[in-house]
Design an enzyme around this catalytic site. Structure first.
Site, short mmCIF file in Angstrom:
data_model
loop_
_atom_site.label_atom_id
_atom_site.label_comp_id
_atom_site.label_asym_id
_atom_site.label_seq_id
_atom_site.Cartn_x
_atom_site.Cartn_y
_atom_site.Cartn_z
N TYR A 1 0.82 -1.21 0.00
CA TYR A 1 0.00 0.00 0.00
C TYR A 1 0.86 1.27 0.00
O TYR A 1 1.64 1.50 0.92
CB TYR A 1 -0.93 0.03 1.21
CG TYR A 1 -1.88 -1.14 1.32
CD1 TYR A 1 -2.22 -1.92 0.21
CD2 TYR A 1 -2.46 -1.48 2.54
CE1 TYR A 1 -3.10 -2.99 0.31
CE2 TYR A 1 -3.34 -2.54 2.66
CZ TYR A 1 -3.64 -3.30 1.54
OH TYR A 1 -4.51 -4.36 1.66
N GLY B 1 -14.75 -6.07 1.92
CA GLY B 1 -15.73 -5.81 0.86
C GLY B 1 -17.17 -6.03 1.26
O GLY B 1 -18.01 -6.37 0.42
N VAL C 1 -19.59 -4.08 1.91
CA VAL C 1 -20.60 -3.23 1.27
C VAL C 1 -20.46 -3.24 -0.25
O VAL C 1 -21.11 -2.47 -0.95
CB VAL C 1 -20.53 -1.77 1.80
CG1 VAL C 1 -20.83 -1.74 3.29
CG2 VAL C 1 -19.18 -1.14 1.50
N ALA C 2 -19.62 -4.15 -0.77
CA ALA C 2 -19.49 -4.36 -2.22
C ALA C 2 -19.22 -3.05 -2.96
O ALA C 2 -19.98 -2.64 -3.84
CB ALA C 2 -20.73 -5.05 -2.78
N LYS C 3 -18.11 -2.41 -2.59
CA LYS C 3 -17.70 -1.14 -3.21
C LYS C 3 -18.76 -0.05 -3.09
O LYS C 3 -18.84 0.85 -3.91
CB LYS C 3 -17.35 -1.35 -4.69
CG LYS C 3 -16.17 -2.28 -4.92
CD LYS C 3 -15.84 -2.42 -6.40
CE LYS C 3 -14.62 -3.31 -6.62
NZ LYS C 3 -14.29 -3.47 -8.04
N GLY C 4 -19.59 -0.15 -2.06
CA GLY C 4 -20.63 0.85 -1.83
C GLY C 4 -21.93 0.56 -2.54
O GLY C 4 -22.93 1.26 -2.33
N LEU C 5 -21.98 -0.48 -3.38
CA LEU C 5 -23.18 -0.79 -4.16
C LEU C 5 -24.35 -1.21 -3.28
O LEU C 5 -25.52 -1.06 -3.68
CB LEU C 5 -22.88 -1.89 -5.17
CG LEU C 5 -21.89 -1.52 -6.28
CD1 LEU C 5 -21.51 -2.74 -7.10
CD2 LEU C 5 -22.49 -0.44 -7.19
N LEU C 6 -24.06 -1.71 -2.10
CA LEU C 6 -25.14 -2.14 -1.21
C LEU C 6 -25.67 -1.00 -0.33
O LEU C 6 -26.68 -1.18 0.36
CB LEU C 6 -24.66 -3.28 -0.31
CG LEU C 6 -24.45 -4.63 -1.00
CD1 LEU C 6 -23.79 -5.62 -0.04
CD2 LEU C 6 -25.78 -5.19 -1.51
N LYS D 1 -24.57 3.54 -3.54
CA LYS D 1 -23.83 3.91 -4.74
C LYS D 1 -24.64 3.54 -5.98
O LYS D 1 -25.39 2.56 -5.98
CB LYS D 1 -22.48 3.19 -4.76
CG LYS D 1 -21.55 3.64 -5.88
CD LYS D 1 -20.20 2.94 -5.76
CE LYS D 1 -19.27 3.34 -6.89
NZ LYS D 1 -17.95 2.65 -6.78
#
Length: 298
Positions: free
Chosen positions: A51, A198, A200-205, A208
């Protein structure tokens, strides 16, 4: 905050942990976020030498000065930056792992790392050589335990059978239920803890704009997010519902959450305080979409 024992280790980690890849470049801002998290009960911080070319470890090390004995640090190795900085190459060789830990210890300003993880893995790796490196580091006291970060079932199975890993970090959410197929039962059987990223699945849940995700199309993603929202109340936000779904899995020890702002830290802490999902609620969520399978993504 609830704390759970990580597999066969004697590490008791907060069920919400800090995914430090989300930290920025300002050391002072990072320290404020890390201290807010610690004050809220988070005691597990996950970073990696990859990172930001090691700067992430440096910033975390600065933030934890004076608080080291109250926290658990996890880092990762196995990805080697090219000299020109253009990218990195996979290197799981023993000598490289042994050299990596020295640099991580220096950057983190600590004498030991609580959990050291192989940052990936393939079936073509010299696995016994890699395991030998981690076992040597344990004997030397430079690491307390080791694990792997992988989503590949066959790689995970190899380490379960041939090593003393205490954890596996992998992606898991309502939109990525692949670990339920072949990984969770195996890891439960061998008392190996899952660090789930993950959630929230990249915010999709959690609001987003819907987009395809793995083998789910945009309409599928919309349905999943709507289901999460339906089960969210004044006392349980959408993010908390998504995280509680992950944490209801017996194999999961902690949800590793990336937090970039003070508000996001507070939302993560609220998720830790939120009411767990009931069995009917879990069933409702799982019936929204057919579960995706690893067999489709090898």
């Amino acid at each position: 905050m609830q704390y759970r024992q990580l597999g066969k280790s004697d590490l008791h980690i907060s069920e919400i942990s800090y995914g430090c890849m989300s930290l920025g470049s300002d050391d002072a801002d990072n320290a404020r976020l890390v201290h807010q998290a610690i004050d809220g009960g988070i005691n597990f911080f996950d970073t990696a030498d990859l990172y930001d070319h090691g700067q992430n470890e440096i910033s975390l090390g600065k933030a934890l000065q004076g608080r080291r004995t109250n926290v658990l640090i996890a880092s990762k190795a196995g990805n080697q930056w090219r000299p020109d900085g253009s990218g990195w190459d996979w290197n799981p060789r023993r000598d490289y792992i042994l050299s990596c830990v020295e640099e991580s210890l220096r950057r983190l300003q600590t004498d030991y790392i609580d959990l050291y993880q192989l940052h990936g893995g393939t079936l073509e790796d010299p696995t016994d050589e890699t395991i030998s490196a981690f076992e040597t580091l344990r004997q030397q006291g430079k690491i307390r335990y080791y694990g792997i970060s992988s989503i590949r079932p066959n790689v995970i199975r190899t380490f379960v059978e041939r090593s003393n890993i205490v954890s596996v970090m992998m992606q898991y959410s309502l939109l990525d239920r692949r670990p339920e197929e072949s990984c969770f039962p195996l890891l439960e059987q061998h008392n190996i803890g899952v660090l789930a990223r993950g959630a929230v699945a990249k915010g999709l849940l959690i609001g987003k704009t819907p987009a395809p995700y793995l083998d789910y199309n945009e309409a599928d993603v919309t349905k999943a997010a709507a289901a999460i929202q339906r089960l969210s109340t004044a006392g349980r936000s959408a993010a908390a519902t998504a995280l509680r779904y992950v944490l209801q899995q017996p194999a999961v020890t902690s949800a590793v959450v990336g937090m970039r702002t003070a508000q996001q830290v507070e939302e993560a802490l609220e998720a830790a305080r939120a009411t767990p999902l009931t069995a009917p609620e879990i069933q409702q969520l799982q019936q929204v979409l057919p579960a995706n399978l690893y067999e489709q993504h090898r």
